[in-house]
Design a protein around this motif. Structure first.
Motif, PDB file in Angstrom:
ATOM      1  N   LEU A 332       0.718  -1.391  -0.016  1.00  0.00           N
ATOM      2  CA  LEU A 332      -0.101  -0.096   0.065  1.00  0.00           C
ATOM      3  C   LEU A 332       0.922   1.358   0.143  1.00  0.00           C
ATOM      4  N   PHE A 358      -6.443  -1.896   7.031  1.00  0.00           N
ATOM      5  CA  PHE A 358      -6.503  -0.587   6.115  1.00  0.00           C
ATOM      6  C   PHE A 358      -6.995   0.569   7.222  1.00  0.00           C
ATOM      7  N   PHE A 377      -5.599  -0.741  -2.933  1.00  0.00           N
ATOM      8  CA  PHE A 377      -6.525  -1.261  -2.145  1.00  0.00           C
ATOM      9  C   PHE A 377      -8.019  -1.482  -3.016  1.00  0.00           C
TER      10      PHE A 377
END
Length: 388
Positions: A332, A358, A377
């Protein structure tokens, strides 16, 4: 770009989607000098080559460019690197051939010797081995660490746990290796929540009895022991052991649930750090350690407090799949091109689990580029069949 997407959430009657808008403030970027008040190792993961045959049981194919790039990033934040440890998938995808190459490459780039490397017995085939076989395997791996000029971390051994019949058997192996080592060693006490094959390590399922063995070993070899890393996810156990160590021997916390209080310490002693979670929260770890150096405990708590729910999420049961969360956040944050892992371990956590990771990473301020994180994502969700 709108910093909002639909995330899976667990529900009593099945999975669902909910809108989530990012609200966290990323920890300020920058470079840091190593902390003055604590020794701080981050146990770095390896990046899998997305074109490699990194399926379960296959030899690891490593993306060396991004693997070493991640280590340079950690060093730039003032952290030291614990190389080829459990976070690097030892015993779960990273074979001994790839491990040797990893140690050599990483040690060659480490600034000011800021690296310690895992030395274990995982080149032995599964099954029963003699104590002499275990000692020989350790000797081979210690030699690789020594040739690389790196400090050795004597990792807990599945083979030794299987072969040992008493605490005396552990003493036989550890005394031999410590006597031979040319550098002070970091011992490694890893609990069964990280590796079920290590149940009863040190010859007892009782913490008190096992601690007696460890303290006796250290007292008899204090000149050869830099410290002991303990990963039992129980702060009371760590403090009890810490208070029994001889002066000059460090307690390296491996407690990814309680690290802020353990690093801060008490009126007696404090812990140093050898943590997998530091690879995931590196900017926050660097900022918190600087605050500790500056005796600014309010800032220390402010930075570290929101990282603890994230750490507890990443290291939730089954804890041995925590590596998936580490690699997920590295992806990420742009440190690797894809969300793939050696041994295929990117499948170790569900989409709802990753969605919670997340959210908590956002709230902890460790999504360093929120737009990139949302974009990546969202793409993972779509390829998984979720319209985010």
């Amino acid at each position: 770009m709108t910093l909002e997407l639909k995330l899976p959430t667990s529900a009593e009657n099945g999975s669902a989607l909910e809108s989530y808008r990012l609200s966290g403030t990323p920890v300020a970027r920058g470079t840091y000098s190593p902390a003055r008040s604590r020794v701080a190792f981050a146990a770095a993961h390896v990046v899998a080559d997305p074109l490699g045959e990194n399926s379960p049981g296959a030899p690891a194919v490593v993306d060396w460019e991004h693997t070493l790039g991640f280590r340079r990033y950690l060093w730039s934040l003032g952290l030291s690197v614990a190389e080829a440890m459990d976070t690097a998938q030892r015993g779960m995808g990273l074979d001994w051939a790839a491990t040797q190459e990893l140690i050599r490459r990483s040690a060659a780039e480490a600034p000011d010797g800021r690296i310690a490397v895992g030395a274990g017995t995982d080149q032995l085939a599964a099954g029963k081995h003699s104590l002499e076989d275990v000692i020989s395997a350790y000797e081979e791996q210690f030699a690789v660490a020594e040739a690389a000029g790196a400090q050795p971390i004597m990792m807990a051994s599945r083979a030794l746990c299987s072969a040992a019949e008493s605490p005396d058997d552990y003493r036989k192996v550890y005394d031999r290796l410590l006597t031979q080592s040319t550098k002070p060693v970091i011992l490694h006490w890893l609990g069964p929540m990280f590796d079920p094959a290590l149940e009863g390590y040190w010859g007892s399922a009782s913490f008190e009895s096992a601690a007696d063995t460890v303290v006796g070993l250290i007292n008899d070899n204090a000149a050869k022991v830099d410290g002991v890393k303990i990963s039992l996810l129980d702060a009371s156990y760590e403090v009890a052991l810490r208070n029994r160590l001889p002066e000059g021997v460090r307690l390296y916390t491996g407690d990814d649930f309680n690290y802020p209080e353990l690093l801060r310490g008490d009126e007696n002693r404090h812990s140093d750090a050898l943590l997998g979670i530091f690879a995931a929260i590196a900017p926050a770890a660097a900022a918190a350690l600087k605050a500790l150096d500056d005796d600014d405990l309010a800032e220390y708590e402010r930075v570290f407090a929101p990282t603890v729910p994230l750490a507890r999420q990443i290291f939730s049961a089954p804890t041995y799949y925590y590596k998936t969360g580490i690699a997920f956040l590295a992806w990420l944050n742009g440190h690797q091109p894809g969300f793939t892992m050696v041994g295929g371990l990117q499948t170790g956590r569900s989409l709802p689990h990753l969605a919670d990771t997340f959210r908590l990473a956002d709230q902890a301020g460790v999504l360093t580029d929120p737009e990139l994180a949302v974009d990546r994502f969202r793409r993972l969700l779509r390829v998984s069949g979720v319209d985010a």
